[in-house]
Scaffold this active site. Structure first.
Site, PDB file in Angstrom:
ATOM      1  N   SER A 135      -9.286  -2.582  11.358  1.00  5.14           N
ATOM      2  CA  SER A 135      -8.403  -3.683  10.966  1.00  5.14           C
ATOM      3  C   SER A 135      -6.996  -3.111  10.788  1.00  5.14           C
ATOM      4  O   SER A 135      -6.850  -1.910  10.497  1.00  5.14           O
ATOM      5  CB  SER A 135      -8.882  -4.262   9.635  1.00  5.14           C
ATOM      6  N   TYR A 145     -11.812  -2.402   1.095  1.00  4.43           N
ATOM      7  CA  TYR A 145     -11.792  -2.889   2.487  1.00  4.43           C
ATOM      8  C   TYR A 145     -10.834  -2.042   3.325  1.00  4.43           C
ATOM      9  O   TYR A 145     -11.212  -1.491   4.363  1.00  4.43           O
ATOM     10  CB  TYR A 145     -11.387  -4.367   2.532  1.00  4.43           C
TER      11      TYR A 145
END
Ligand SMILES: NC(=O)c1ccc[n+]([C@@H]2O[C@H](COP(=O)([O-])OP(=O)(O)OC[C@H]3O[C@@H](n4cnc5c(N)ncnc54)[C@H](OP(=O)(O)O)[C@@H]3O)[C@@H](O)[C@H]2O)c1
Length: 255
Positions: A135, A145
């Site tokens: 990401s 994350y």
């Protein structure tokens, strides 16, 4: 026919990979947890593209699921797409620690173990590719994350370098780093993305297209979209403490 193994193949970016690779003539092995949805997805792809499809119902946060996936990728897999992933709701201390550990298992341990299991066969055959879906959050600071996705980038670069001499460019490992893509991801994490401006949304198909093109070109990291290439480039010029303040809350409004 070459075979592609895709984790998280029933929704979002993984499903877009499955459609694209089927239309390119790949036979598919599709992995996710929801068995009924897996079968529906597989039947649809078989019907639309005439490819052979196999399903593996597995939870990549469980030892049983990880072992089953490892066993399957050791067989004839030409392209592995480590895509399954999710977000947790809230900042670090708001999230039960077990959910954070589950995230590390799915985003890091599964990616590590499946890459480790698939590469020897690819190197023996002298061809193959691994796409690890990371990401743009990897380039900022965004809790567990972002840290797990930064691991995916660093890991993919490291493995690509490790196999470079033996693979002579014919076996490739790449991290794919999308920005915002409309999928089930934000709803599952109960994220409110209503404030994200339209120019930051990428199309699933464009992310897959850019990723496969960059893999063909031998890139170790792919950042789809000119807007995100610019943002990621700019992060390199910003002092880390300022970057942390700027990015830790990006996209972090919850329902
Ligand atoms: N959407 C974005 O804006 C965005 C941006 C950057 C990066 N990404 C990354 O892109 C990847 C795909 O996300 P997405 O947006 O396409 O999400 P999505 O639409 O929610 O799809 C997630 C897929 O992963 C599967 N999955 C989730 N947890 C799993 C587990 N424990 N074991 C096996 N399969 C599991 C889901 O199926 P089941 O629920 O049936 O298991 C589903 O097929 C993720 O790694 C995410 O971090 C997304």
């Amino acid at each position: 026919m070459p075979t592609a193994f895709i984790t998280g193949a029933t929704a979002g970016i993984g499903a877009a990979f499955a459609r694209r690779l089927a239309s390119d003539g790949f036979d598919l092995v599709l992995l996710a947890r929801d068995a009924e949805r897996l079968e529906r997805t597989a039947a649809d792809l078989r019907e639309r593209y005439g490819v052979s499809t196999e399903t593996l119902r597995a939870d990549l946060s469980s030892e049983e699921g990880l072992t089953a996936a490892e066993e399957r990728v050791r067989k004839d897999v030409d392209l592995l797409v480590n895509n399954a992933g999710f977000g947790n709701k809230g900042i670090f201390l708001d999230v039960p620690v077990t959910d954070e550990v589950t995230m590390l298992r799915v985003h890091c341990e599964a990616v590590l173990r499946l890459t480790h299991a698939v590469l020897p066969g690819m190197l023996d055959r002298g061809r193959g590719g691994v796409v690890n879906v990371s990401s743009v959050a990897a380039f900022g600071t965004r809790g567990t994350y972002g840290a797990s996705k930064a691991w995916v980038v660093n890991f993919s670069r490291g493995v690509a370098a490790d196999i470079a001499a033996r693979s002579r460019g014919r076996v490739r490992v790449m991290a794919l780093c999308p920005g915002f893509v409309r999928t089930e991801f934000h709803e599952r994490a109960q994220m409110d993305v209503s404030g994200v401006p339209p120019y930051l949304w990428l199309k699933q198909e464009d992310v897959v297209d850019a990723g496969l093109r960059d893999l063909r070109r031998g890139h170790q990291v792919s950042v789809p979209g000119v807007q995100y290439k610019t943002i990621v480039g700019a992060t390199r010029l910003i002092p880390p403490s300022l970057l942390a303040r700027m990015t830790s809350n990006a996209g972090r409004r919850y329902n």
